[in-house]
Design a protein around this motif. Structure first.
Motif, PDB file in Angstrom:
ATOM      1  N   GLY A  78      37.030  30.825  50.808  1.00 37.01           N
ATOM      2  CA  GLY A  78      36.998  31.917  51.486  1.00 37.01           C
ATOM      3  C   GLY A  78      36.043  31.713  52.929  1.00 37.01           C
ATOM      4  O   GLY A  78      36.067  30.649  53.332  1.00 37.01           O
ATOM      5  N   SER A  79      35.365  32.501  53.395  1.00 40.55           N
ATOM      6  CA  SER A  79      34.698  32.505  54.658  1.00 40.55           C
ATOM      7  C   SER A  79      33.308  31.980  54.064  1.00 40.55           C
ATOM      8  O   SER A  79      32.731  32.135  53.270  1.00 40.55           O
ATOM      9  N   GLY A  80      32.851  31.633  55.564  1.00 38.68           N
ATOM     10  CA  GLY A  80      31.094  31.314  55.328  1.00 38.68           C
ATOM     11  C   GLY A  80      30.714  29.732  55.294  1.00 38.68           C
ATOM     12  O   GLY A  80      31.577  28.868  54.693  1.00 38.68           O
ATOM     13  N   ASP A  81      29.492  29.358  56.084  1.00 39.72           N
ATOM     14  CA  ASP A  81      29.104  28.437  55.940  1.00 39.72           C
ATOM     15  C   ASP A  81      27.728  28.474  55.263  1.00 39.72           C
ATOM     16  O   ASP A  81      27.224  27.983  54.211  1.00 39.72           O
ATOM     17  N   ASP A  82      26.877  29.145  56.240  1.00 39.76           N
ATOM     18  CA  ASP A  82      25.467  29.555  55.726  1.00 39.76           C
ATOM     19  C   ASP A  82      25.173  31.014  55.883  1.00 39.76           C
ATOM     20  O   ASP A  82      24.132  31.557  55.806  1.00 39.76           O
ATOM     21  N   GLY A  83      26.190  31.831  56.218  1.00 34.67           N
ATOM     22  CA  GLY A  83      25.808  33.255  56.245  1.00 34.67           C
ATOM     23  C   GLY A  83      25.903  34.029  54.983  1.00 34.67           C
ATOM     24  O   GLY A  83      25.889  33.398  53.891  1.00 34.67           O
ATOM     25  N   GLY A  84      25.720  35.309  55.128  1.00 31.08           N
ATOM     26  CA  GLY A  84      25.529  36.096  54.125  1.00 31.08           C
ATOM     27  C   GLY A  84      26.840  36.863  54.051  1.00 31.08           C
ATOM     28  O   GLY A  84      27.460  37.157  55.057  1.00 31.08           O
ATOM     29  N   GLY A  85      27.311  37.326  52.762  1.00 27.82           N
ATOM     30  CA  GLY A  85      28.563  38.148  52.500  1.00 27.82           C
ATOM     31  C   GLY A  85      28.174  39.582  52.204  1.00 27.82           C
ATOM     32  O   GLY A  85      27.125  39.721  51.318  1.00 27.82           O
ATOM     33  N   GLY A  86      28.623  40.762  52.753  1.00 32.25           N
ATOM     34  CA  GLY A  86      28.259  42.003  52.143  1.00 32.25           C
ATOM     35  C   GLY A  86      28.788  42.308  50.820  1.00 32.25           C
ATOM     36  O   GLY A  86      29.842  41.659  50.414  1.00 32.25           O
ATOM     37  N   GLY A  87      28.243  43.101  49.996  1.00 24.18           N
ATOM     38  CA  GLY A  87      28.821  43.515  48.807  1.00 24.18           C
ATOM     39  C   GLY A  87      30.276  44.142  49.021  1.00 24.18           C
ATOM     40  O   GLY A  87      30.692  44.799  49.801  1.00 24.18           O
ATOM     41  N   SER A  88      31.313  43.944  47.720  1.00 21.69           N
ATOM     42  CA  SER A  88      32.428  44.417  47.860  1.00 21.69           C
ATOM     43  C   SER A  88      32.926  44.497  46.608  1.00 21.69           C
ATOM     44  O   SER A  88      32.768  43.927  45.565  1.00 21.69           O
ATOM     45  N   SER A  89      33.814  45.651  46.122  1.00 26.77           N
ATOM     46  CA  SER A  89      34.323  45.709  44.865  1.00 26.77           C
ATOM     47  C   SER A  89      35.682  44.819  44.426  1.00 26.77           C
ATOM     48  O   SER A  89      35.786  44.478  43.415  1.00 26.77           O
ATOM     49  N   ASP A  90      35.954  44.095  45.430  1.00 29.39           N
ATOM     50  CA  ASP A  90      37.226  43.152  45.089  1.00 29.39           C
ATOM     51  C   ASP A  90      36.633  41.809  45.572  1.00 29.39           C
ATOM     52  O   ASP A  90      37.570  40.827  45.837  1.00 29.39           O
ATOM     53  N   ALA A  91      35.407  41.449  46.041  1.00 29.47           N
ATOM     54  CA  ALA A  91      34.957  40.000  46.304  1.00 29.47           C
ATOM     55  C   ALA A  91      33.675  39.920  45.976  1.00 29.47           C
ATOM     56  O   ALA A  91      32.510  40.831  45.653  1.00 29.47           O
ATOM     57  N   ILE A  92      33.267  38.850  45.515  1.00 27.52           N
ATOM     58  CA  ILE A  92      31.810  38.333  45.458  1.00 27.52           C
ATOM     59  C   ILE A  92      31.535  37.103  46.197  1.00 27.52           C
ATOM     60  O   ILE A  92      32.319  36.153  46.534  1.00 27.52           O
ATOM     61  N   THR A  93      30.250  37.025  46.677  1.00 27.35           N
ATOM     62  CA  THR A  93      29.303  35.980  47.342  1.00 27.35           C
ATOM     63  C   THR A  93      28.895  35.086  46.430  1.00 27.35           C
ATOM     64  O   THR A  93      27.903  35.452  45.885  1.00 27.35           O
ATOM     65  N   VAL A  94      29.383  33.543  46.555  1.00 29.60           N
ATOM     66  CA  VAL A  94      28.428  32.615  45.679  1.00 29.60           C
ATOM     67  C   VAL A  94      27.960  31.949  46.363  1.00 29.60           C
ATOM     68  O   VAL A  94      28.636  30.965  47.495  1.00 29.60           O
TER      69      VAL A  94
END
Length: 419
Positions: A22-38
């Motif tokens: 998915g997206s990202g290198d060192d950034g933060g991900g916002g909350g979403s009902s159909d996604a999680i950030t690890v």
């Protein structure tokens, strides 16, 4: 924990990096009902394991997993910030000596549903506060003795199974070769801590509502005395640690060193450095011996845990992902993907590393791992000037142990009880 005790712990056996799904290198991900950030740390898991796990999770739950790879440099500040914000991260990897601190400040969610899993007891200690689970153990690793097979064969030295045999082997090396029997700098305090643990001691102990330094005890003194006995066979100064100069790339490849104590990434680094110089490394490995043949010596068990943010954007799916990642099925796949070169997080997971490998010697010590005091203030103790290191140098230089240990205990007590 220092970066090199966690991040590079399994370089000898782990894949070099984890691909972000998915997206990202060192950034933060916002909350979403159909996604999680690890958040996973750079170098902590094989790419194929992460990809396969996330594909299975997404198929089962219909939830996208965005893995964002974090660097160890500056990670404590980033984690502190993320845990104070809503929806920045759902699941995150945390060094095992840091977990209790984040739990005590309210940053981590309780993981009651996972409390009954068959966790590795030595690793579980770093994930609990007052018998409440705030993280799931993920992986561990520890030091072993690395030795030059050719030098040992030349000397006629035998691989030891007890402390006494270890000293005998070093004496044999000293008498029959020109090599340094063991490279052991004066301030390798996690190695010394293992000898203290062998005696039933610790760097500090709980004292009422706080902690108190515990180096001026018979147990700690006995551990330091054995460390000093080993260090007599080394040319290393009493005023340095294993990192400066780095023993694996600055010392071992540039001199005749018969043995040293190190982590997997250090063994790999030494092999690479020797080969770059046109040489050929022929290392053997054995666990740090204990006082008797049926009890290995204690070793610092570094590693990482997985936790759910107390302000996760999707706490339900965060818990589901963490439960899957640390389940028997996926924990076994994780160990297998690492060639058996990590200490399993569960008792129902087995590691079968290659015979004669670093990993084989490392895993043998998994049941005798120890940890420093698990409290928020421990990070203050490890800040330079480290009072444990200073005590070790004084002891090796012949100063009165009890007087120096008393000073160190006062400093430890002051630092460890700070927030």
């Amino acid at each position: 924990m220092k970066r090199k005790l966690i991040a590079a712990i399994g370089v000898a056996t782990m894949a070099a990096t984890v691909a972000a799904c998915g997206s990202g290198d060192d950034g933060g991900g916002g909350g979403s009902s159909d996604a999680i950030t690890v958040w996973l740390m750079d170098g902590s898991a094989p790419e194929e394991w992460v990809d396969e796990l996330n594909a299975a999770f997404e198929e089962e739950h219909g939830v996208t997993v965005n893995v964002e790879i974090q660097q160890w440099d500056g990670i404590q500040d980033r984690v502190t910030t993320a845990l104070s914000e809503d929806g920045t991260v759902d699941v995150l990897e945390i060094g095992n000596t840091q977990t209790v601190g984040y739990a005590n400040t309210g940053g981590l969610a309780e993981l009651g549903d996972l409390a009954g899993e068959p966790w590795n007891e030595a690793m579980l200690e770093s994930a609990e506060v007052d018998d409440t689970l705030y993280a799931a153990p993920w992986y561990g690793a520890n030091r072993v003795v690395i030795y030059d097979k050719g030098i040992w064969e030349e000397a006629g030295a035998e691989v030891p199974t007890t402390r006494e045999e270890w000293i005998t082997a070093l004496e044999t090396l000293q008498e029959n070769t020109d090599a340094e029997p063991i490279y052991l700098p004066g301030q390798s305090y996690y190695v010394m801590g293992g000898f203290v643990a062998d005696e039933g001691g610790s760097f500090a102990v709980e004292d009422g509502d706080g902690w108190a330094g515990a180096l001026a005890t018979p147990e700690a003194q006995a551990g330091m005395e054995f460390y000093a006995q080993l260090q007599e066979f080394s040319n290393a100064p009493a005023e340095i640690d294993e990192a400066e100069p780095q023993q694996s790339v600055d010392i071992v490849p540039n001199g005749e060193v018969a043995s040293w104590i190190g982590l997997g990434w250090e063994a790999a680094g030494a092999v690479a450095a020797i080969e770059e110089q046109g040489g050929e490394a022929d290392f053997g490995y054995f666990p740090i011996p204990g006082e008797t043949a049926d009890q290995l010596g204690h070793v610092f068990l570094g590693g990482s845990n997985l936790a759910v943010s107390g302000r996760a954007g999707n706490s339900e799916m965060a818990n589901e992902w963490l439960a899957m990642a640390t389940s028997q099925e996926w924990a076994q796949k994780f160990v297998d993907a690492n060639g058996g070169g990590v200490v399993p997080n569960r008792t129902d997971v087995t590691a079968t590393p290659e015979e004669g490998s670093f990993a084989e010697a490392m895993v043998a010590s998994a049941d005798v791992g120890y940890l420093p005091p698990l409290t928020t203030g421990w990070a203050n103790v490890e800040t330079d000037p480290n009072p444990i290191k200073e005590l070790m140098t004084k002891a090796l230089n012949g100063e009165d142990y009890q007087a120096a240990a008393g000073e160190a205990d006062s400093e430890i007590t002051d630092r460890i009880n700070r927030e």
